[in-house]
Design a protein around this motif. Structure first.
Motif, PDB file in Angstrom:
ATOM      1  N   ARG A 142       0.818  -1.220   0.000  1.00 25.53           N
ATOM      2  CA  ARG A 142       0.000   0.000   0.000  1.00 25.53           C
ATOM      3  C   ARG A 142       0.849   1.267   0.000  1.00 25.53           C
ATOM      4  NH1 ARG A 142      -2.811   0.840   4.389  1.00 25.53           N
ATOM      5  NH2 ARG A 142      -2.069  -0.880   5.682  1.00 25.53           N
ATOM      6  N   TYR A 143       2.069   1.183   0.573  1.00 24.59           N
ATOM      7  CA  TYR A 143       2.931   2.365   0.652  1.00 24.59           C
ATOM      8  C   TYR A 143       4.314   2.041   0.063  1.00 24.59           C
ATOM      9  CZ  TYR A 143      -0.550   4.282   3.889  1.00 24.59           C
ATOM     10  OH  TYR A 143      -1.710   4.749   4.468  1.00 24.59           O
ATOM     11  N   PRO A 144       4.390   1.742  -1.225  1.00 22.10           N
ATOM     12  CA  PRO A 144       5.670   1.306  -1.818  1.00 22.10           C
ATOM     13  C   PRO A 144       6.757   2.374  -1.783  1.00 22.10           C
ATOM     14  CG  PRO A 144       4.051   1.769  -3.540  1.00 22.10           C
ATOM     15  CD  PRO A 144       3.311   1.828  -2.233  1.00 22.10           C
ATOM     16  N   ALA A 145       6.358   3.657  -1.725  1.00 17.47           N
ATOM     17  CA  ALA A 145       7.358   4.730  -1.730  1.00 17.47           C
ATOM     18  C   ALA A 145       7.823   5.130  -0.342  1.00 17.47           C
ATOM     19  CB  ALA A 145       6.781   5.961  -2.449  1.00 17.47           C
ATOM     20  N   ASN A 146       7.229   4.565   0.709  1.00 13.73           N
ATOM     21  CA  ASN A 146       7.618   4.921   2.067  1.00 13.73           C
ATOM     22  C   ASN A 146       9.046   4.440   2.336  1.00 13.73           C
ATOM     23  OD1 ASN A 146       7.821   4.531   5.168  1.00 13.73           O
ATOM     24  ND2 ASN A 146       5.910   5.667   4.908  1.00 13.73           N
ATOM     25  N   PRO A 147       9.883   5.265   2.970  1.00 17.95           N
ATOM     26  CA  PRO A 147      11.276   4.855   3.234  1.00 17.95           C
ATOM     27  C   PRO A 147      11.379   3.604   4.095  1.00 17.95           C
ATOM     28  CG  PRO A 147      10.722   6.886   4.413  1.00 17.95           C
ATOM     29  CD  PRO A 147       9.619   6.645   3.434  1.00 17.95           C
ATOM     30  N   GLY A 148      10.320   3.297   4.846  1.00 19.96           N
ATOM     31  CA  GLY A 148      10.339   2.102   5.681  1.00 19.96           C
ATOM     32  C   GLY A 148      10.286   0.812   4.896  1.00 19.96           C
ATOM     33  N   VAL A 149       9.937   0.893   3.610  1.00 17.25           N
ATOM     34  CA  VAL A 149       9.914  -0.305   2.765  1.00 17.25           C
ATOM     35  C   VAL A 149      11.339  -0.754   2.452  1.00 17.25           C
ATOM     36  CG1 VAL A 149       9.257  -1.222   0.511  1.00 17.25           C
ATOM     37  CG2 VAL A 149       7.668   0.257   1.772  1.00 17.25           C
ATOM     38  N   LYS A 150      12.170   0.224   2.081  1.00 18.28           N
ATOM     39  CA  LYS A 150      13.553  -0.092   1.729  1.00 18.28           C
ATOM     40  C   LYS A 150      14.441  -0.233   2.960  1.00 18.28           C
ATOM     41  CE  LYS A 150      17.347   1.487  -1.213  1.00 18.28           C
ATOM     42  NZ  LYS A 150      17.819   2.535  -2.159  1.00 18.28           N
ATOM     43  N   THR A 151      14.234   0.636   3.931  1.00 21.24           N
ATOM     44  CA  THR A 151      15.026   0.616   5.168  1.00 21.24           C
ATOM     45  C   THR A 151      14.058   0.471   6.334  1.00 21.24           C
ATOM     46  OG1 THR A 151      16.599   2.135   4.133  1.00 21.24           O
ATOM     47  CG2 THR A 151      16.801   1.798   6.514  1.00 21.24           C
ATOM     48  N   SER A 152      13.799  -0.738   6.729  1.00 25.56           N
ATOM     49  CA  SER A 152      12.802  -0.998   7.771  1.00 25.56           C
ATOM     50  C   SER A 152      13.392  -0.751   9.153  1.00 25.56           C
ATOM     51  CB  SER A 152      12.302  -2.441   7.673  1.00 25.56           C
ATOM     52  OG  SER A 152      11.776  -2.688   6.387  1.00 25.56           O
ATOM     53  N   PRO A 153      12.560  -0.334  10.118  1.00 25.12           N
ATOM     54  CA  PRO A 153      13.049  -0.147  11.498  1.00 25.12           C
ATOM     55  C   PRO A 153      13.603  -1.456  12.074  1.00 25.12           C
ATOM     56  CG  PRO A 153      10.885   0.857  11.207  1.00 25.12           C
ATOM     57  CD  PRO A 153      11.144   0.051   9.974  1.00 25.12           C
ATOM     58  N   THR A 154      14.785  -1.382  12.634  1.00 23.36           N
ATOM     59  CA  THR A 154      15.428  -2.581  13.189  1.00 23.36           C
ATOM     60  C   THR A 154      14.550  -3.248  14.235  1.00 23.36           C
ATOM     61  OG1 THR A 154      17.601  -1.587  12.825  1.00 23.36           O
ATOM     62  CG2 THR A 154      17.491  -3.442  14.359  1.00 23.36           C
ATOM     63  N   ALA A 155      13.942  -2.450  15.114  1.00 22.14           N
ATOM     64  CA  ALA A 155      13.121  -3.019  16.193  1.00 22.14           C
ATOM     65  C   ALA A 155      11.928  -3.775  15.637  1.00 22.14           C
ATOM     66  CB  ALA A 155      12.640  -1.907  17.120  1.00 22.14           C
ATOM     67  N   LEU A 156      11.336  -3.264  14.573  1.00 18.41           N
ATOM     68  CA  LEU A 156      10.188  -3.931  13.959  1.00 18.41           C
ATOM     69  C   LEU A 156      10.595  -5.271  13.363  1.00 18.41           C
ATOM     70  CD1 LEU A 156       7.190  -3.701  13.039  1.00 18.41           C
ATOM     71  CD2 LEU A 156       8.041  -2.654  10.938  1.00 18.41           C
ATOM     72  N   ILE A 157      11.716  -5.287  12.647  1.00 14.95           N
ATOM     73  CA  ILE A 157      12.188  -6.533  12.035  1.00 14.95           C
ATOM     74  C   ILE A 157      12.561  -7.558  13.101  1.00 14.95           C
ATOM     75  CG2 ILE A 157      13.980  -7.531  10.568  1.00 14.95           C
ATOM     76  CD1 ILE A 157      11.823  -5.831   9.147  1.00 14.95           C
ATOM     77  N   GLN A 158      13.152  -7.087  14.200  1.00 11.56           N
ATOM     78  CA  GLN A 158      13.521  -8.012  15.272  1.00 11.56           C
ATOM     79  C   GLN A 158      12.294  -8.692  15.861  1.00 11.56           C
ATOM     80  OE1 GLN A 158      15.785  -5.412  17.822  1.00 11.56           O
ATOM     81  NE2 GLN A 158      17.739  -6.062  16.974  1.00 11.56           N
ATOM     82  N   ILE A 159      11.217  -7.942  16.053  1.00  9.82           N
ATOM     83  CA  ILE A 159       9.990  -8.532  16.604  1.00  9.82           C
ATOM     84  C   ILE A 159       9.388  -9.519  15.620  1.00  9.82           C
ATOM     85  CG2 ILE A 159       7.619  -8.023  17.299  1.00  9.82           C
ATOM     86  CD1 ILE A 159       8.631  -5.437  18.497  1.00  9.82           C
ATOM     87  N   ILE A 160       9.392  -9.170  14.340  1.00 10.49           N
ATOM     88  CA  ILE A 160       8.860 -10.075  13.321  1.00 10.49           C
ATOM     89  C   ILE A 160       9.620 -11.395  13.318  1.00 10.49           C
ATOM     90  CG2 ILE A 160       8.730 -10.414  10.815  1.00 10.49           C
ATOM     91  CD1 ILE A 160       7.945  -7.458  10.588  1.00 10.49           C
TER      92      ILE A 160
END
Length: 560
Positions: A142-160
């Motif tokens: 839904r948000y392909p241009a959001n910077p979080g798509v290319k560079t995701s928050p480390t904390a979010l990825i760790q929880i996933i």
């Protein structure tokens, strides 16, 4: 003629070549100028937005969030770009719900709207890593241009990626199992492994002493067997029996815990080795210098350290939580307990040392929050100086120097009489201090006496219990009688050494916390541990322990 033609042709070629060179140089100069100007302008903008971020000082605000977003595309360095995303995300998830609702997103702020939508998905799914993964994947579509798509928050990825930690963690235990700290590390390791196997709940489920100390093929257990060769049958006559206190049982996990000796290699090497071994969560290190090194290393592993540092040395890191048997926790507990009992004018008796001063300041800071009145302090020397004072029969007068703290609102000292005394002393020191207080005070106006767990040791005589009549003290739940069978097991394993039993309890709670690491990171947890009621009350994910209080009464100890 022919030579003239050649000369003319040569001159024409030189002219053409010179023109090309001049054009090229001119073009190069024209192109370099805007590039340099753009770099200077970008640097200026980065500094401008950073000043807004710094001014916020970690406090979530719409202005700081927008500064992060504006700064992000200007950061070309990969490390700084990731830091921008991580710090922005940390501030966003720290934003209170009511502020999120009030945050008016303008029509042109598609990036901010995307982040807020992700925040909503995060809050709805963070306890289920698989569901969060699916929601995050949908969000990226839904948000392909959001910077979080290319560079995701480390904390979010760790929880996933933490579903394995929630259900079946692969734990590496960092302890100093040789040289300095060995005896303390072994006690923690013993408690950790006992908790992994499951804690005894009542006498019918307790494992016999022979079973507890039977040989085991596990190499980690072999370490433990070397320190449990002798067992003592310790009388429980003076140990409190308080079924109202409980210790939560953590999930049983048969997966082998890999133990790393922090005295054999550098912390950096051990973290690299743990990552290669497939470890998902490191419990430790134990010693403060090792903790400092561990948090300074940019490791993807989650860390549950077994010590904490000064606040200014504990950076906000999404993958680190701190757990320790902090005497500062006891000071905070004491201030809260005394305030709850209606005390108004406390005196704190401390040893003449930096440790004593630190505890006095922590106590005064908490008291200021609760009562907004000064705390007085009085220090004492070593055992010999206390014995000399006892021989003089002068007692300990209820006077002291007011402790002044930076955030104190009311600096006026009170002339009211001391109504509570918090004593930070060993059992030997307390056995001299309490009689001197009794000598110097009238029984009708004598202040209530409180002590830290430093004064509660093994092998205290019945006379000591009678002499301490009326005194209250804090203690960890395991030694306060929360699980008598577990206490018997600890006594047998560690020869009833209360100092080591407290570390054994710490090992139990380290296992308990390791199996709730996701909740720790979200500050959404309260557990009944062996060392206290465990919760997170700090942005740095520092575990706080609330301790029960006990009282000497007629030669016995009872829970308050």
């Amino acid at each position: 003629m022919r030579s003239s033609i050649f000369v003319k042709k040569g001159l024409i070629c030189i002219a053409i070549l010179s023109s090309l060179l001049l054009v090229g140089c001119h073009s190069s100069l024209d192109q370099s100028k805007p590039t340099a100007d753009a770099t200077i302008q970008a640097s200026s903008e980065i500094s401008h937005y950073q000043s807004i971020i710094d001014a916020a000082n970690g406090t979530p605000s719409a202005e700081a969030l927008r500064a992060y977003i504006a700064q992000e595309p200007l950061l070309k360095d990969k490390v700084n770009h990731q830091k921008n995303i991580d710090d922005f995300w940390q501030m966003l998830i720290s934003l209170p719900a009511e502020q999120v609702q009030k945050l008016a997103v303008r029509a042109d702020e598609n990036v901010l709207q995307g982040w807020i939508d992700l925040l909503d998905l995060y809050h709805n799914n963070y306890q289920d890593p698989a569901a969060l993964q699916n929601a995050f994947n949908d969000w990226k579509i839904r948000y392909p241009a959001n910077p979080g798509v290319k560079t995701s928050p480390t904390a979010l990825i760790q929880i996933i990626h933490q579903s394995s930690i929630s259900n079946n963690p692969k734990i590496g235990l960092f302890l100093p199992l040789s040289n300095n700290g060995k005896i303390f590390a072994e006690a923690i390791l013993q408690g950790f492994l006992d908790a992994q196997k499951g804690l005894p709940i009542d006498p019918t489920t307790a494992t016999s002493s022979s079973e507890q100390n039977s040989p085991n093929s596990d190499p980690v257990q072999s370490i433990i067997d070397s320190i449990t060769s002798s067992s003592n049958n310790v009388t429980q006559e003076n140990n409190p029996q308080t079924p109202s206190l409980v210790i939560d049982n953590a999930p049983i996990n048969n997966q082998q815990v890999k133990v790393y000796d922090t005295n054999t290699q550098s912390i950096e090497s051990l973290l690299q080795q743990a990552e290669q071994d497939g470890i998902t969560l490191v419990v430790g290190p134990l010693l403060k210098p090792d903790v400092l090194k561990a948090i300074q290393i940019n490791t993807p592993l989650n860390l549950l350290t077994l010590n904490e540092l000064d606040n200014d040395k504990m950076p906000l890191k999404n993958n680190v939580c701190y757990f320790s048997l902090s005497p500062e926790d006891e000071a905070v507990n004491a201030a809260r307990h005394m305030a709850k009992e209606g005390k108004q004018v406390p005196l704190i008796l401390i040893p003449s040392s930096p440790f004593g001063e630190r505890i006095a300041n922590i106590f005064a800071q908490e008291w200021q929050k609760l009562k907004q009145t000064p705390v007085r302090k009085q220090s004492f020397g070593n055992i010999d100086s206390l014995k000399a004072r006892t021989a003089q029969s002068t007692g300990i007068q209820m006077i002291g120097t007011p402790i002044v703290i930076a955030e104190q609102q009311n600096t006026n000292d009170t002339a009211e009489a001391i109504d509570a005394v918090y004593i930070v002393a060993t059992s030997d020191e307390l056995s001299l201090i309490k009689p001197m207080i009794d000598i110097a005070t009238d029984s009708r106006t004598r202040p209530t006496l409180y002590a830290s767990s430093r004064s509660h040791q093994t092998d205290l005589s019945t006379d000591y219990y009678l002499e301490m009549e009326g005194l209250q003290f804090s203690e960890i739940p395991l030694l306060a009688g929360a699980n008598s069978t577990l206490l018997t097991q600890a006594n047998q394993r560690l020869s009833a050494d209360y100092s080591l039993i407290r570390l054994y309890a710490m090992g139990i709670d380290a296992w308990l916390l390791a199996n709730h690491f996701n909740q720790l990171q979200q500050h959404d947890i309260e557990l009944n541990g062996a060392t206290g009621k465990l919760s997170v009350n700090s942005n740095n994910c520092v575990i706080f322990r609330t301790l029960p209080w006990l009282k000497f009464k007629q030669g016995k100890v009872q829970l308050i």
